[in-house]
Design a protein around this motif. Structure first.
Motif, mmCIF file in Angstrom:
data_model
loop_
_atom_site.group_PDB
_atom_site.id
_atom_site.type_symbol
_atom_site.label_atom_id
_atom_site.label_comp_id
_atom_site.label_asym_id
_atom_site.label_seq_id
_atom_site.Cartn_x
_atom_site.Cartn_y
_atom_site.Cartn_z
ATOM 1 N N SER A 1 -117.264 19.195 -42.948
ATOM 2 C CA SER A 1 -116.067 19.130 -43.323
ATOM 3 C C SER A 1 -114.665 19.828 -42.459
ATOM 4 O O SER A 1 -113.778 19.480 -42.756
ATOM 5 N N LEU A 2 -115.875 20.396 -41.302
ATOM 6 C CA LEU A 2 -115.401 20.845 -40.609
ATOM 7 C C LEU A 2 -114.210 19.563 -39.304
ATOM 8 O O LEU A 2 -113.316 19.797 -39.034
ATOM 9 N N ILE A 3 -115.687 18.837 -39.493
ATOM 10 C CA ILE A 3 -115.468 17.738 -38.174
ATOM 11 C C ILE A 3 -114.045 17.309 -38.999
ATOM 12 O O ILE A 3 -113.161 16.576 -38.052
ATOM 13 N N THR A 4 -113.947 16.749 -40.018
ATOM 14 C CA THR A 4 -112.771 15.853 -40.506
ATOM 15 C C THR A 4 -111.142 16.502 -40.096
ATOM 16 O O THR A 4 -110.575 16.320 -40.005
ATOM 17 N N ASN A 5 -111.800 17.683 -40.463
ATOM 18 C CA ASN A 5 -109.943 18.584 -39.350
ATOM 19 C C ASN A 5 -109.706 18.956 -37.809
ATOM 20 O O ASN A 5 -108.811 19.103 -37.650
ATOM 21 N N LEU A 6 -111.135 18.351 -37.754
ATOM 22 C CA LEU A 6 -110.917 18.711 -36.295
ATOM 23 C C LEU A 6 -110.012 17.175 -35.139
ATOM 24 O O LEU A 6 -109.717 16.033 -35.657
ATOM 25 N N THR A 7 -109.035 17.786 -34.252
ATOM 26 C CA THR A 7 -107.972 16.991 -33.176
ATOM 27 C C THR A 7 -108.893 16.697 -32.781
ATOM 28 O O THR A 7 -109.879 16.805 -31.914
ATOM 29 N N THR A 8 -108.018 15.483 -31.948
ATOM 30 C CA THR A 8 -109.003 14.226 -30.727
ATOM 31 C C THR A 8 -109.486 15.191 -29.984
ATOM 32 O O THR A 8 -110.730 15.596 -29.615
ATOM 33 N N SER A 9 -108.459 15.616 -29.596
ATOM 34 C CA SER A 9 -108.719 16.984 -28.138
ATOM 35 C C SER A 9 -109.877 18.477 -28.895
ATOM 36 O O SER A 9 -110.263 18.633 -27.807
ATOM 37 N N GLN A 10 -109.720 18.495 -29.540
ATOM 38 C CA GLN A 10 -110.798 19.542 -30.902
ATOM 39 C C GLN A 10 -112.039 18.860 -29.824
ATOM 40 O O GLN A 10 -113.343 19.422 -29.558
ATOM 41 N N VAL A 11 -112.520 17.391 -30.612
ATOM 42 C CA VAL A 11 -113.522 16.810 -30.408
ATOM 43 C C VAL A 11 -113.618 16.977 -29.035
ATOM 44 O O VAL A 11 -115.177 17.099 -28.750
#
Length: 136
Positions: free
Chosen positions: A3-13
């Motif tokens: 559920s946290l991954i779905t909210n990450l931006t591409t920069s955060q990934v």
């Protein structure tokens, strides 16, 4: 964590640590959008062990950019299923390193389509073993 991954931006990934990536579960990997998965850096892909790669979905596999695919270890390539390899397009197959091509099992070679085999360079073909050639 899915559920946290779905909210990450591409920069955060792109900023995720290699230790964080190594702890992801199959649900976590499935939560990545194509854009998020493609935001992973080549260095992040190079750090992934076979356990992590074995958790990739076929959608993840299909989204791997050529440079990132080349960064995967030969052991990671070796554990890919026929379905995984089927998710790769001929450009991705043609961009595998010669070491990665050598690492493919006969069963993996058999799973490649004619477009995939036609995408191999003469250098890659020269690296095939007699068992791999027989599998074709």
């Amino acid at each position: 964590m899915a559920s946290l991954i779905t909210n990450l931006t591409t920069s955060q990934v792109a900023a995720l640590s290699t230790s964080t990536l190594s702890r992801l579960t199959s649900d976590d990997w499935a939560a990545f959008t194509t854009e998020q998965f493609q935001a992973l850096t080549t260095a992040q892909f190079a750090s992934l062990n076979t356990s992590a790669v074995s958790l990739f979905t076929t959608a993840n596999i299909a989204a791997i950019q050529s440079d990132d695919l080349r960064a995967l270890s030969t052991a990671a390539i070796r554990i890919m299923t026929s379905e995984d390899l089927g998710a790769l397009n001929s450009v991705q197959i043609g961009n595998l390193s010669t070491d990665q091509i050598k690492a493919l099992s006969s069963a993996q070679i058999r799973s490649l389509g004619s477009d995939d085999l036609n995408a191999l360079t003469s250098t890659q073909i020269a690296q095939l073993s007699s068992a791999q050639i027989a599998a074709i």
